[in-house]
Design a protein around this motif. Structure first.
Motif, short mmCIF file in Angstrom:
data_model
loop_
_atom_site.label_atom_id
_atom_site.label_comp_id
_atom_site.label_asym_id
_atom_site.label_seq_id
_atom_site.Cartn_x
_atom_site.Cartn_y
_atom_site.Cartn_z
N VAL A 53 0.83 -1.20 0.00
CA VAL A 53 0.00 0.00 0.00
C VAL A 53 0.87 1.25 0.00
CG1 VAL A 53 -1.92 -1.14 1.19
CG2 VAL A 53 -0.16 0.00 2.52
N SER A 54 0.27 2.34 -0.38
CA SER A 54 0.94 3.63 -0.34
C SER A 54 1.03 4.09 1.12
CB SER A 54 0.12 4.64 -1.14
OG SER A 54 0.52 5.95 -0.84
N LEU A 55 2.09 4.81 1.44
CA LEU A 55 2.20 5.37 2.79
C LEU A 55 1.01 6.26 3.12
CD1 LEU A 55 5.92 6.45 3.31
CD2 LEU A 55 4.66 4.68 4.52
N ARG A 56 0.44 6.88 2.10
CA ARG A 56 -0.70 7.77 2.33
C ARG A 56 -1.93 7.01 2.84
NH1 ARG A 56 2.37 10.40 -1.24
NH2 ARG A 56 2.45 12.66 -1.24
N SER A 57 -1.98 5.71 2.63
CA SER A 57 -3.13 4.95 3.12
C SER A 57 -2.84 4.31 4.49
CB SER A 57 -3.54 3.88 2.11
OG SER A 57 -2.53 2.93 1.96
N LEU A 58 -1.65 4.56 5.04
CA LEU A 58 -1.31 4.09 6.38
C LEU A 58 -1.49 5.23 7.37
CD1 LEU A 58 1.94 2.00 5.75
CD2 LEU A 58 -0.38 1.16 6.07
N ARG B 123 8.57 3.45 12.42
CA ARG B 123 9.11 3.25 11.06
C ARG B 123 8.25 3.98 10.03
NH1 ARG B 123 8.68 -2.66 10.88
NH2 ARG B 123 7.91 -2.45 12.98
N VAL B 124 6.94 3.85 10.17
CA VAL B 124 6.03 4.50 9.22
C VAL B 124 6.14 6.03 9.36
CG1 VAL B 124 3.61 4.85 8.58
CG2 VAL B 124 4.48 2.54 9.01
N ALA B 125 6.22 6.53 10.59
CA ALA B 125 6.37 7.97 10.81
C ALA B 125 7.66 8.47 10.15
CB ALA B 125 6.37 8.30 12.30
N THR B 126 8.73 7.70 10.28
CA THR B 126 10.00 8.07 9.66
C THR B 126 9.88 8.10 8.15
OG1 THR B 126 11.20 7.07 11.52
CG2 THR B 126 12.46 7.50 9.51
N LEU B 127 9.26 7.08 7.58
CA LEU B 127 9.07 7.05 6.13
C LEU B 127 8.19 8.21 5.66
CD1 LEU B 127 8.66 3.21 5.54
CD2 LEU B 127 10.60 4.65 4.84
N LYS B 128 7.15 8.51 6.42
CA LYS B 128 6.27 9.63 6.05
C LYS B 128 7.05 10.95 6.10
CE LYS B 128 1.70 7.84 7.29
NZ LYS B 128 0.83 8.37 6.24
N PHE B 129 7.88 11.11 7.12
CA PHE B 129 8.68 12.34 7.23
C PHE B 129 9.64 12.44 6.05
CE2 PHE B 129 12.56 14.52 8.46
CZ PHE B 129 12.06 15.77 8.80
N LEU B 130 10.34 11.35 5.75
CA LEU B 130 11.28 11.37 4.63
C LEU B 130 10.56 11.61 3.30
CD1 LEU B 130 13.68 8.48 5.71
CD2 LEU B 130 14.22 10.93 5.58
N GLN B 131 9.39 11.04 3.14
CA GLN B 131 8.61 11.27 1.92
C GLN B 131 8.27 12.75 1.78
OE1 GLN B 131 4.67 9.49 1.83
NE2 GLN B 131 4.60 9.60 -0.40
N GLN B 132 7.82 13.35 2.86
CA GLN B 132 7.47 14.78 2.82
C GLN B 132 8.69 15.62 2.47
OE1 GLN B 132 6.02 16.29 6.56
NE2 GLN B 132 5.77 18.35 5.77
N GLU B 133 9.82 15.34 3.09
CA GLU B 133 11.04 16.10 2.82
C GLU B 133 11.54 15.87 1.39
OE1 GLU B 133 12.89 18.23 5.31
OE2 GLU B 133 10.73 18.16 5.74
N TYR B 134 11.42 14.66 0.91
CA TYR B 134 11.85 14.32 -0.45
C TYR B 134 10.98 15.04 -1.49
CZ TYR B 134 12.75 11.35 -4.55
OH TYR B 134 13.06 10.88 -5.80
N GLU B 135 9.66 15.00 -1.27
CA GLU B 135 8.75 15.60 -2.24
C GLU B 135 8.75 17.13 -2.18
OE1 GLU B 135 5.03 13.61 -1.48
OE2 GLU B 135 5.69 11.80 -2.52
N SER B 136 8.96 17.70 -1.00
CA SER B 136 8.89 19.16 -0.89
C SER B 136 10.25 19.84 -1.04
CB SER B 136 8.26 19.57 0.44
OG SER B 136 9.09 19.20 1.53
N LYS B 137 11.33 19.16 -0.63
CA LYS B 137 12.65 19.80 -0.65
C LYS B 137 13.68 19.06 -1.50
CE LYS B 137 11.97 21.52 4.04
NZ LYS B 137 12.38 21.39 5.43
N GLY B 138 13.30 17.88 -1.98
CA GLY B 138 14.23 17.11 -2.80
C GLY B 138 15.44 16.61 -2.05
N ILE B 139 15.28 16.25 -0.78
CA ILE B 139 16.43 15.79 0.02
C ILE B 139 17.02 14.53 -0.58
CG2 ILE B 139 15.53 16.79 2.16
CD1 ILE B 139 14.97 13.78 3.00
N ASP B 140 18.28 14.29 -0.27
CA ASP B 140 18.97 13.08 -0.71
C ASP B 140 18.53 11.94 0.20
OD1 ASP B 140 20.71 11.16 -1.69
OD2 ASP B 140 22.47 11.99 -0.65
N LEU B 141 18.01 10.89 -0.39
CA LEU B 141 17.55 9.73 0.37
C LEU B 141 18.63 8.68 0.56
CD1 LEU B 141 14.01 9.22 -1.20
CD2 LEU B 141 14.55 10.24 1.02
#
Length: 190
Positions: free
Chosen positions: A23-28, A108-126
């Protein structure tokens, strides 16, 4: 573990099944009643019907991550250095009107959600973290075989993990030991 398993435990094992969902993180949805945050002054008991409320979601995320993400710093570093390792399963249960509540794996899910937000909004290096995880995250849903209803509560997550190991072993043909493991862990499911 004993050689003799009470009949009621055999019945519980026979009635429990697990299915893996991608599933997508958005559905968790993070669990606002998670044991990690119940001691926080801002934490409030939340009904399932309120889990998707924007304020509830933001408060839960903030409490799990910490004010400056100090509660997830270790996981962020690990995910960037090693990628997402599917060692520990994320246990979920379906919510009545779509989506899944995270039963185990909230940090773990909170961490992934945070990284997703940072990646999509700021283009951080994953680093080594594949952004595909944001749209295809694994979740395990436990349900009763006889009627398909979800098993709502896990009373002892360590035993639930043993149950999951037994399921994986059984699915891979290591059945004798897997059955013993599953029987010994069946009392962790309500």
């Amino acid at each position: 573990m004993s050689d003799q398993t009470p009949p009621d435990q055999d019945a519980a094992v026979a009635k429990a099944a697990a299915s893996q969902r991608r599933v997508s993180l958005r559905s968790l949805f993070l669990d606002p009643n998670n044991y990690r945050i119940i001691h926080e002054p801002d934490q409030k008991q939340v009904l399932d019907s309120e889990v998707k409320n924007r304020d509830v979601m933001q408060r839960t995320m903030r409490l799990l991550c910490g004010d400056k993400n100090q509660n997830i710093q270790d996981l962020m570093e690990s995910f960037k250095a090693n990628g997402y390792l599917r060692v520990d399963q994320i246990l979920v249960r379906e919510l009545p009107d779509s989506g899944f509540l995270v039963v185990e794996g909230n940090r773990r899910v909170a961490t992934l959600k945070f990284l997703q937000q940072e990646y999509e909004s700021k283009g951080i290096d994953l680093g080594q973290l594949d952004p595909e995880i944001f749209s295809r995250c694994d979740g395990i849903v436990y349900s009763r075989v006889d009627n398909g209803e979800p098993i709502a509560a896990v009373t002892d997550i360590r035993r639930a993990a043993v149950f999951e190991i037994g399921r994986i072993m059984r699915n891979n043909g290591i059945s004798a030991f897997a059955e013993a493991v599953a029987r010994s862990s069946s009392n962790c499911l309500q």
